[in-house]
Each structure stands twice: as C-alpha cells, then as structure tokens.
Scaffold this active site. Structure first.
Site, PDB file in Angstrom:
ATOM      1  N   PRO A  31       0.669  -1.267   0.034  1.00 20.99           N
ATOM      2  CA  PRO A  31       0.085   0.032  -0.045  1.00 20.99           C
ATOM      3  C   PRO A  31       0.715   1.112   0.032  1.00 20.99           C
ATOM      4  O   PRO A  31       0.167   2.387   0.146  1.00 20.99           O
ATOM      5  CB  PRO A  31      -0.943  -0.018   1.246  1.00 20.99           C
ATOM      6  CG  PRO A  31       0.173  -0.729   2.292  1.00 20.99           C
ATOM      7  CD  PRO A  31       0.816  -2.008   1.318  1.00 20.99           C
ATOM      8  N   GLY A  32       2.260   1.011  -0.263  1.00 23.41           N
ATOM      9  CA  GLY A  32       2.999   2.267  -0.299  1.00 23.41           C
ATOM     10  C   GLY A  32       4.091   2.812   0.739  1.00 23.41           C
ATOM     11  O   GLY A  32       4.436   3.922   0.637  1.00 23.41           O
ATOM     12  N   LYS A  68       6.876   1.554   1.822  1.00 21.73           N
ATOM     13  CA  LYS A  68       8.283   1.750   1.354  1.00 21.73           C
ATOM     14  C   LYS A  68       8.172   2.732   0.276  1.00 21.73           C
ATOM     15  O   LYS A  68       9.437   3.463  -0.253  1.00 21.73           O
ATOM     16  CB  LYS A  68       8.806   0.297   0.982  1.00 21.73           C
ATOM     17  CG  LYS A  68       8.766  -0.663   2.017  1.00 21.73           C
ATOM     18  CD  LYS A  68       9.156  -2.174   1.832  1.00 21.73           C
ATOM     19  CE  LYS A  68       8.994  -3.035   2.748  1.00 21.73           C
ATOM     20  NZ  LYS A  68       7.479  -3.084   3.166  1.00 21.73           N
ATOM     21  N   ASP A  83       1.526  -1.738  -8.940  1.00 19.18           N
ATOM     22  CA  ASP A  83       1.002  -2.799  -8.263  1.00 19.18           C
ATOM     23  C   ASP A  83       0.018  -3.219  -9.325  1.00 19.18           C
ATOM     24  O   ASP A  83      -0.444  -2.645 -10.336  1.00 19.18           O
ATOM     25  CB  ASP A  83       0.132  -2.282  -7.110  1.00 19.18           C
ATOM     26  CG  ASP A  83      -0.406  -3.658  -6.238  1.00 19.18           C
ATOM     27  OD1 ASP A  83       0.430  -3.892  -5.359  1.00 19.18           O
ATOM     28  OD2 ASP A  83      -1.447  -3.950  -6.345  1.00 19.18           O
ATOM     29  N   ASP A  96       1.407  -5.503 -13.653  1.00 21.87           N
ATOM     30  CA  ASP A  96       2.270  -6.406 -13.360  1.00 21.87           C
ATOM     31  C   ASP A  96       3.776  -6.237 -13.435  1.00 21.87           C
ATOM     32  O   ASP A  96       4.074  -6.080 -14.411  1.00 21.87           O
ATOM     33  CB  ASP A  96       1.777  -7.582 -14.069  1.00 21.87           C
ATOM     34  CG  ASP A  96       2.114  -9.036 -13.555  1.00 21.87           C
ATOM     35  OD1 ASP A  96       3.264  -8.932 -12.886  1.00 21.87           O
ATOM     36  OD2 ASP A  96       1.547 -10.037 -13.522  1.00 21.87           O
ATOM     37  N   ASP A 109       9.777  -5.518  -3.294  1.00 25.19           N
ATOM     38  CA  ASP A 109       9.170  -6.323  -1.902  1.00 25.19           C
ATOM     39  C   ASP A 109       8.251  -7.166  -2.536  1.00 25.19           C
ATOM     40  O   ASP A 109       7.064  -6.977  -2.748  1.00 25.19           O
ATOM     41  CB  ASP A 109       8.618  -5.021  -1.235  1.00 25.19           C
ATOM     42  CG  ASP A 109       8.008  -5.550   0.190  1.00 25.19           C
ATOM     43  OD1 ASP A 109       8.202  -6.539   0.659  1.00 25.19           O
ATOM     44  OD2 ASP A 109       7.121  -4.624   0.689  1.00 25.19           O
ATOM     45  N   CYS A 159       8.375 -10.796   3.598  1.00 22.90           N
ATOM     46  CA  CYS A 159       7.965 -10.778   4.734  1.00 22.90           C
ATOM     47  C   CYS A 159       7.532 -12.109   5.468  1.00 22.90           C
ATOM     48  O   CYS A 159       6.693 -12.216   6.079  1.00 22.90           O
ATOM     49  CB  CYS A 159       6.804  -9.768   5.301  1.00 22.90           C
ATOM     50  SG  CYS A 159       5.470  -9.836   3.973  1.00 22.90           S
TER      51      CYS A 159
END
Length: 458
Positions: free
Chosen positions: A273-274, A276, A296, A324, A343, A396
C-alpha cells in the site's frame, strides 16, 4: 450438531465482549480477515473501551492457539468440526480463557460460557456445553508433552501447521524453531515510521508523547518508534497530518540499503500500500528529477499508494500505476532505473502476530508457487537497472524457499549481478557472511523479514 447458518446478532450480545468475540471468530474461521472483522464487530457493539481490549484479546488468542484448543477439545468431543460454528468457538473461548488468561476464575469462565450457550441457543445446547466443560474440569486436559512425535508436539503446542513447524526446524534447527514459534503467539508491538521529509525522529517522539503515547525509539530502525497507550495511532494528529505512518520496524530496513540519492529514478516493483514507496520518496527531490515509479497489479491498490503519498506530502515524487511487475518491459526500457526495490509477494509467514489466521491458510505448495512468481519479477526487472545500480529484494516471510533460495537462483541466472552487504544501521550482526539479512520474529519482537541487496556489475 451440524453446522448451521449464522444467526442474527441478539441485543444482549452487543454489550457482551465474549458473545461478540464468538461472532467474530465464526466469521474469521470461515474466511474473513481477523482485523477487518474485529473492527466491524467493535463498531456494531456497545462495548466499553476496556471490553473492546478484552474482546480483542479473546479473538486473537483463540485464533493464535486454535490447534492447541482443538487438540484439547478433541479429547472430549469427537468430530468437533461438525459442531455448530458458534458452539465450537464458544468452547474454544472458554478453553483459551481457562488456560491462557489468569484474571477470571475457572468457575466464572465456565458459568459465563454456559449462560451464553443458554441465551444464544436452546436447552439442548446449554446442556451439551455444560457437559463438555464439566468433563474437562473432572478429567483435566490431555498433556501436550504426551505427544510422542516431536514435530507434532511443537506444532500443537504453538499452534502451527505441522508442515510449517517442520520447515522452521529444517531452516533453523529445533531450538531456534521453537523460539520462533513461541514468539509468533505474542502480541504485536505498535510501531510507526517517522516521515523524515516532514520532521526529525526526536520531534516526532516529543509530539507523540505530548499526545499521550509512551514512546520508545526502535532498537532496530533509526526512523521507527514503538508506541504503547495513547489510543489508536491512526486517529492521532501526527498520523493524519502525515508526520508518521504505521509500519513495522523490520519493514523500514529495506529502503536504506538502496542508497537512494535525491535525483535518482527508482522502481518499486510491488508497491502497495505504499509504505516503502513513500519511504523511498523521503530521499528524493522532485526538483532534481527524483521520482519513484510505484507499480501494483491491482488498480484499487494503486489508489492506496496515491492516498498514502498525498497524506505524507510526497506525492510530487511518486508515479503510481497499475502494472504487473512481470510486464515492466511494456512501460519501461532497459537501463531505466538507478535503483529497484522488489518487496515481493510472499506467503506472509513473518506476519503471524498481526495476521494469526494466515498460518492455517497456507501450504508448502504455496511457497513453491510464490517462488516462481518472485523469480519471474526479478527476471523481468533485471535489465531495467543501470550498471552500478542497486536492487534490493525482500519478503515478509521466514522460509528459505522464498528467501535465500530465490536469491541464489537469481544470481545463477544473472551473472551480471552480485550480492553486496545489506545496510543495517543499528544491529550490524543481522547481516550474515553473504550480506543477507534475516530478521526473525523472536529477535526484536517485530515481523519476520528477509532482505538481500544486489548490485548490477555489467
């Protein structure tokens, strides 16, 4: 008893944290997101602030310990998964309070569960719940130490699927795997990243303390603060005015290793959602030509990136678009970027403190499928980086399949890249001999995170 449809919420439940917890757990077990469902139930309820905290504890506690609770219940109710959903969750709730909380006496826990069974159900359900709880009291719960298989014992003790417990053991050894598993059932810390484009960390700490928060500087990140008390951080003036944003301490460590300079062009390949993206933007100067292209795959998530950029006052340095990342060649030419951040989409198994239900939804095959996606993104962006530029890859999750193995496969396919040490400001010991960073949940009580930094050399 067979599974039934959800019943309408009754008036008496709206002021009862246990009843509302049962409602929430029903829906989470059937696929709802715990945080969203909990927020929705809290808004419907008539609970005091104290009862909201209690209800939250009950919901997350039952989710975190579900396999343990199910193991115990299974000794008293055969095929417990065939119970009406709310009855099963009610029994789990009583078990959780009895075994993991200490402020309410056992007899009160059982009496409250029986009363709720009576009020929400009928005489037969009340009698059934009474019988099960009394049998538990008379016979005692089966000891987890009696489980003979060591992996199964750890899996049930810490309520992790057995495949995941085995992978942790394979990757980190039994002793460390157990520490990681135990840490995943601890409450998550509330942390924020200071928007250093707006104020210093010291200034943010002072403002948050004045607003009633207890603030501790992060031991891991120079731009993160850990908060307790003070209410919901998203309702604070500091958050709404864009001086801080909610971000885990470990998640703030990817961007510094990019070594971004003010006039650089940066690609954030999987940006929503922004968090980083906006962190990258704090290093950039739009007047010097600095920009981050944020991608995204989902258009509605691009809206989230733009909303965060606007709130944090860095929108002039961010171009967000729906694309993509595996198709970047449709929009950008080779050698377009000074820095690239990936990420990557991952299993999220480093986030189990915050999203405890995820552990029951994932399978080993998911990690292997994600590995292919991760490599495809890296392959696609590899030619976009200028020679001498840096690419930072992170996830993560804590599984080697999606971390070390992905990096090794990428380097084998791309000899034009080499590993360089990932920059860590505070705890340099986090960087291993290869330059990789593994932040495990038991180290700093943060999310689990992996970071690799690569340089294009030709």
């Amino acid at each position: 008893m067979t599974k039934g449809k959800y019943q309408a919420v009754q008036t008496f439940e709206l002021a009862d944290p246990r009843a509302m917890a049962v409602r929430t757990l029903e829906r989470v077990h059937d696929g709802a997101y715990s945080n969203l469902q909990l927020d929705a139930m809290i808004k419907r309820s008539h609970l005091t602030e104290r009862d909201v905290h209690f209800m939250t504890n009950l919901v997350y506690g039952v989710i975190q310990h579900r396999l343990t609770l199910d193991y115990w219940l299974g000794h008293f109710v055969k095929q417990s998964n065939q119970l009406d959903p709310w009855v099963r969750e009610l029994l789990f709730l009583a078990l959780y309070q009895w075994q993991f909380l200490d402020k309410v006496p056992q007899h009160a826990i059982f009496d409250q569960a029986i009363e709720l069974a009576k009020r929400r159900g009928h005489a037969g359900i009340r009698k059934f719940v009474t019988g099960v709880l009394h049998a538990m009291d008379r016979q005692g719960l089966p000891a987890l130490t009696a489980i003979s298989d060591p992996t199964e014992r750890l899996a049930i003790t810490y309520s992790l699927p057995q495949w995941l417990m085995q992978r942790l053991i394979d990757d980190y050894g039994s002793a460390r795997a157990e520490k990681i598993a135990a840490s995943l059932n601890q409450a998550p810390a509330q942390s924020v990243r200071v928007n250093t484009a707006e104020m210093t960390v010291a200034q943010a700490q002072a403002e948050l303390e004045q607003a009633g928060f207890t603030v501790t500087p992060s031991l891991l990140s120079p731009v993160a603060l850990r908060l307790t008390g003070g209410g919901h951080i998203s309702e604070s003036v500091a958050f709404q005015s864009g001086k801080i944003t909610i971000q885990d301490e470990a998640a703030t460590l990817m961007v510094p290793s990019l070594d971004v300079k003010p006039g650089m062009r940066v690609l954030d390949a999987a940006a929503a959602p922004g968090g980083k993206t906006t962190q990258i933007a704090t290093y950039l100067d739009a007047q010097a030509g600095g920009v981050v292209e944020a991608l995204d795959i989902h258009p509605h998530k691009v809206d989230l990136i733009q909303a965060n950029a606007k709130r944090l006052h860095v929108a002039d340095r961010i171009h967000a678009r729906a694309l993509d990342a595996r198709q970047v060649d449709q929009q950008f030419a080779d050698n377009s970027f000074d820095r690239i951040l990936v990420d990557a989409p991952c299993s999220g198994l480093g986030l189990l403190r915050r999203k405890p239900e995820v552990r029951y939804e994932k399978h080993l095959a998911d990690s292997y499928a994600l590995q292919k996606v991760q490599l495809a993104i890296l392959d696609a962006v590899a030619s976009m980086l200028k020679v001498g530029g840096r690419l930072v890859y992170g996830t993560c999750t804590v599984l080697t399949i999606e971390n070390d193995d992905v990096v090794a496969a990428f380097i084998a396919r791309h000899p034009e890249y080499r590993l360089v040490p990932t920059y860590v400001d505070k705890d340099r010991s986090l960087t291993d001999k290869q330059g990789l960073v593994h932040i495990l949940p038991d180290q700093y009580q943060t999310d689990g995170f992996f970071i690799a930094t690569l340089e294009r050399i030709k």
